[in-house]
Design a protein around this motif. Structure first.
Motif, PDB file in Angstrom:
ATOM      1  N   GLY A  32      -0.195  -7.384 -17.180  1.00 46.00           N
ATOM      2  CA  GLY A  32      -1.185  -6.479 -16.608  1.00 46.00           C
ATOM      3  C   GLY A  32      -1.032  -5.112 -17.230  1.00 46.00           C
ATOM      4  N   PRO A  33      -2.126  -4.361 -17.292  1.00 44.35           N
ATOM      5  CA  PRO A  33      -2.055  -3.014 -17.858  1.00 44.35           C
ATOM      6  C   PRO A  33      -1.086  -2.124 -17.070  1.00 44.35           C
ATOM      7  N   ASN A  34      -0.717  -1.017 -17.656  1.00 44.78           N
ATOM      8  CA  ASN A  34       0.122  -0.064 -16.944  1.00 44.78           C
ATOM      9  C   ASN A  34      -0.562   0.339 -15.638  1.00 44.78           C
ATOM     10  N   GLY A  35       0.220   0.365 -14.570  1.00 44.56           N
ATOM     11  CA  GLY A  35      -0.333   0.773 -13.280  1.00 44.56           C
ATOM     12  C   GLY A  35      -0.968  -0.369 -12.500  1.00 44.56           C
ATOM     13  N   SER A  36      -0.902  -1.598 -13.040  1.00 44.19           N
ATOM     14  CA  SER A  36      -1.575  -2.711 -12.353  1.00 44.19           C
ATOM     15  C   SER A  36      -0.733  -3.304 -11.219  1.00 44.19           C
ATOM     16  N   GLY A  37       0.530  -2.889 -11.113  1.00 44.87           N
ATOM     17  CA  GLY A  37       1.328  -3.319  -9.964  1.00 44.87           C
ATOM     18  C   GLY A  37       2.484  -4.261 -10.279  1.00 44.87           C
ATOM     19  N   LYS A  38       2.836  -4.399 -11.550  1.00 43.16           N
ATOM     20  CA  LYS A  38       3.900  -5.336 -11.935  1.00 43.16           C
ATOM     21  C   LYS A  38       5.253  -4.913 -11.353  1.00 43.16           C
ATOM     22  N   SER A  39       5.636  -3.660 -11.606  1.00 43.80           N
ATOM     23  CA  SER A  39       6.956  -3.210 -11.139  1.00 43.80           C
ATOM     24  C   SER A  39       7.037  -3.247  -9.618  1.00 43.80           C
ATOM     25  N   THR A  40       5.973  -2.820  -8.965  1.00 40.94           N
ATOM     26  CA  THR A  40       5.976  -2.811  -7.494  1.00 40.94           C
ATOM     27  C   THR A  40       6.158  -4.234  -6.964  1.00 40.94           C
ATOM     28  N   THR A  41       5.477  -5.196  -7.591  1.00 39.99           N
ATOM     29  CA  THR A  41       5.621  -6.595  -7.171  1.00 39.99           C
ATOM     30  C   THR A  41       7.057  -7.063  -7.362  1.00 39.99           C
ATOM     31  N   ARG A  81       0.854  -1.193   0.000  1.00 42.57           N
ATOM     32  CA  ARG A  81       0.000   0.000   0.000  1.00 42.57           C
ATOM     33  C   ARG A  81       0.883   1.233   0.000  1.00 42.57           C
ATOM     34  N   PHE A  82       0.515   2.201  -0.827  1.00 43.13           N
ATOM     35  CA  PHE A  82       1.140   3.527  -0.755  1.00 43.13           C
ATOM     36  C   PHE A  82       0.092   4.434  -0.122  1.00 43.13           C
ATOM     37  N   LYS A  83       0.309   4.852   1.098  1.00 50.21           N
ATOM     38  CA  LYS A  83      -0.733   5.543   1.877  1.00 50.21           C
ATOM     39  C   LYS A  83      -1.991   4.685   1.837  1.00 50.21           C
ATOM     40  N   THR A  84      -3.082   5.203   1.241  1.00 53.52           N
ATOM     41  CA  THR A  84      -4.310   4.385   1.230  1.00 53.52           C
ATOM     42  C   THR A  84      -4.432   3.587  -0.059  1.00 53.52           C
ATOM     43  N   HIS A  85      -3.578   3.889  -1.037  1.00 51.81           N
ATOM     44  CA  HIS A  85      -3.698   3.230  -2.339  1.00 51.81           C
ATOM     45  C   HIS A  85      -3.088   1.825  -2.295  1.00 51.81           C
ATOM     46  N   VAL A  86      -3.907   0.831  -2.620  1.00 51.59           N
ATOM     47  CA  VAL A  86      -3.403  -0.545  -2.640  1.00 51.59           C
ATOM     48  C   VAL A  86      -2.848  -0.832  -4.033  1.00 51.59           C
ATOM     49  N   ALA A  87      -1.520  -0.821  -4.163  1.00 50.50           N
ATOM     50  CA  ALA A  87      -0.896  -1.033  -5.475  1.00 50.50           C
ATOM     51  C   ALA A  87      -0.794  -2.521  -5.786  1.00 50.50           C
ATOM     52  N   VAL A  88      -0.575  -3.336  -4.759  1.00 52.07           N
ATOM     53  CA  VAL A  88      -0.467  -4.786  -4.917  1.00 52.07           C
ATOM     54  C   VAL A  88      -1.296  -5.406  -3.806  1.00 52.07           C
TER      55      VAL A  88
HETATM   56  N1  LIG Z   1       6.553   4.997  -4.928  1.00 49.67           N
HETATM   57  C1  LIG Z   1       5.235   5.071  -5.152  1.00 49.67           C
HETATM   58  N2  LIG Z   1       4.441   5.886  -4.439  1.00 49.67           N
HETATM   59  C2  LIG Z   1       3.111   5.947  -4.637  1.00 49.67           C
HETATM   60  N3  LIG Z   1       2.470   5.203  -5.556  1.00 49.67           N
HETATM   61  C3  LIG Z   1       3.186   4.357  -6.311  1.00 49.67           C
HETATM   62  C4  LIG Z   1       4.602   4.246  -6.153  1.00 49.67           C
HETATM   63  N4  LIG Z   1       5.057   3.313  -7.031  1.00 49.67           N
HETATM   64  C5  LIG Z   1       3.972   2.869  -7.708  1.00 49.67           C
HETATM   65  N5  LIG Z   1       2.855   3.498  -7.278  1.00 49.67           N
HETATM   66  C6  LIG Z   1       1.491   3.254  -7.768  1.00 49.67           C
HETATM   67  O1  LIG Z   1       1.215   1.874  -7.667  1.00 49.67           O
HETATM   68  C7  LIG Z   1       0.475   1.396  -8.764  1.00 49.67           C
HETATM   69  C8  LIG Z   1       1.219   0.287  -9.450  1.00 49.67           C
HETATM   70  O2  LIG Z   1       2.357   0.820 -10.087  1.00 49.67           O
HETATM   71  P1  LIG Z   1       3.415  -0.083 -10.832  1.00 49.67           P
HETATM   72  O3  LIG Z   1       3.814  -1.197  -9.937  1.00 49.67           O
HETATM   73  O4  LIG Z   1       4.474   0.795 -11.342  1.00 49.67           O
HETATM   74  O5  LIG Z   1       2.531  -0.679 -12.023  1.00 49.67           O
HETATM   75  P2  LIG Z   1       3.013  -1.329 -13.418  1.00 49.67           P
HETATM   76  O6  LIG Z   1       4.453  -1.674 -13.293  1.00 49.67           O
HETATM   77  O7  LIG Z   1       2.123  -2.516 -13.591  1.00 49.67           O
HETATM   78  O8  LIG Z   1       2.766  -0.301 -14.474  1.00 49.67           O
HETATM   79  C9  LIG Z   1       0.218   2.617  -9.644  1.00 49.67           C
HETATM   80  O9  LIG Z   1      -1.041   3.131  -9.324  1.00 49.67           O
HETATM   81  C10 LIG Z   1       1.323   3.562  -9.240  1.00 49.67           C
HETATM   82  O10 LIG Z   1       0.908   4.890  -9.437  1.00 49.67           O
END
Ligand SMILES: Nc1ncnc2c1ncn2[C@@H]1O[C@H](COP(=O)(O)OP(=O)(O)O)[C@@H](O)[C@H]1O
Ligand SMILES: [Mg+2]
Length: 317
Positions: free
Chosen positions: A37-46, A13-20
């Motif tokens: 997954g589409p852009n923003g779906s959480g691949k890089s974060t995972t 979670r980034f603050k309240t946003h659940v990224a993964v």
């Molecule tokens: N450091 C961060 N702080 C806040 N939000 C983030 C951060 N990194 C990623 N996010 C958010 O998390 C979600 C997933 O991002 P990301 O993992 O980059 O997706 P993907 O790689 O699938 O495009 C997005 O909504 C992105 O804006």
């Protein structure tokens, strides 16, 4: 088969946003695992969490059956090669000079460096400045940097992004060859067709959730092809009374995109109907005297299935 990576309830979670959101990944050893997954779906974060670059908010990660923790990370990372988000490499240095930096950092031999350059077919370009490399060459240099340590696991984030079809094919061939040597490859993309043919297992993310994990064949099996009803009086089919109880409120879980019965040139197209529902619809239409010319299943492409899972408005492309 033993697992290269498993996660349980992995969450960021980034603050309240659940990224993964509560991922249970299972990456078999020796697989090419296509992480879609589409852009923003959480691949890089995972992937960053898998590499210990970002701390999970919740959940566990096991790599080669060992828990990945801040304490075990230093011991485990040498067996993992990675490229996250953009290819690394300094433009003002040559390919070889960039590789030498990796060599020094990881205490590798010159042979390992040469071998990695050879594997990605950059040997003849190793003395050129990286800023003069094509995007495909930069991606391959990034893979060489990840490979030089002879990893057992390779985690590559969108290595085909922005490449032309020939460049994509080159990366695909390379990854298949590496997997053939026993390296487990986890590779992400926002485009299904860039990786579905090389991947032995697919994991599909939508808005941080794993909406599918399995083989390509299993993904196809999940699809319920649309029913096409060819009729000169489509309005009779679309009558809410005719369809009552037969059509899912919202087909196949597409996020935010209502997909239901639709008028098409030949008649009506209806997604997500079971066999029983189709039989019932035909008998209702016959009883109502509606003229039916044809009722058939319209084949769905893998791309359709992917789009249904991830939501058509999900920023794919
Ligand atoms: N450091 C961060 N702080 C806040 N939000 C983030 C951060 N990194 C990623 N996010 C958010 O998390 C979600 C997933 O991002 P990301 O993992 O980059 O997706 P993907 O790689 O699938 O495009 C997005 O909504 C992105 O804006
Ligand atoms: Mg990304």
């Amino acid at each position: 088969m033993s697992a290269a990576i498993t996660t349980s309830n992995l969450t960021k979670r980034f603050k309240t946003h659940v990224a993964v959101d509560s991922l249970n990944l299972d990456v078999p050893q020796g697989a090419i695992y296509g992480f879609l997954g589409p852009n923003g779906s959480g691949k890089s974060t995972t992937m960053k969490m898998l590499l210990g670059l970002t701390r999970p908010t919740e959940g566990e990660i096991r790599v080669f059956e060992q828990d990945l923790t801040p304490a075990s990370r230093t011991r485990m990372l040498p067996s993992i090669g990675s490229m996250i988000e953009a290819p690394p490499g300094y433009g003002h240095l040559t390919g070889l000079e960039n590789m030498r930096i990796v060599q020094d950092m990881l205490d590798l031999s010159a042979v390992q460096i040469e071998h990695a350059l050879e594997t990605v077919r950059l040997t003849e370009h190793k003395n050129k400045l990286v800023r003069n490399y094509s995007l495909g060459m930069k991606q391959r240099l990034g893979i060489a940097m990840a490979l030089a340590r002879d990893p057992a696991l390779l985690i590559l984030d969108e290595p085909t992004n922005g490449l032309d079809p020939a460049g994509i094919e080159e990366i695909r061939t390379l990854l298949i060859r590496l997997a053939g040597h026993g390296i487990t490859v986890m590779v992400s993309s926002h485009l299904l067709d860039e990786i579905d043919r090389m991947a032995s297992t697919l994991g599909i993310l939508s808005a941080g959730r794993l909406v599918f994990q399995g083989t390509r064949a299993e993904l196809m099996e999940r699809s319920v092809p649309d029913i096409l009803i060819v009729t000169p009086t489509p309005q009779a089919v679309l009558d809410p009374q005719t369809l009552a109880g037969l059509v899912p409120a919202q087909a196949s879980g597409a996020s935010g995109q209502p997909s239901g019965p639709a008028l098409v040139p030949q008649g009506v197209r209806i997604p997500g109907m079971s066999k029983g529902a189709v039989a019932e619809l035909i008998s209702r239409l016959a009883a109502a005297g509606v003229e039916l010319h044809e009722v058939r299943r319209e084949a769905q492409s893998l791309e359709d299935v992917f789009m249904d899972l991830t939501g058509r408005g999900g920023g794919v492309l």
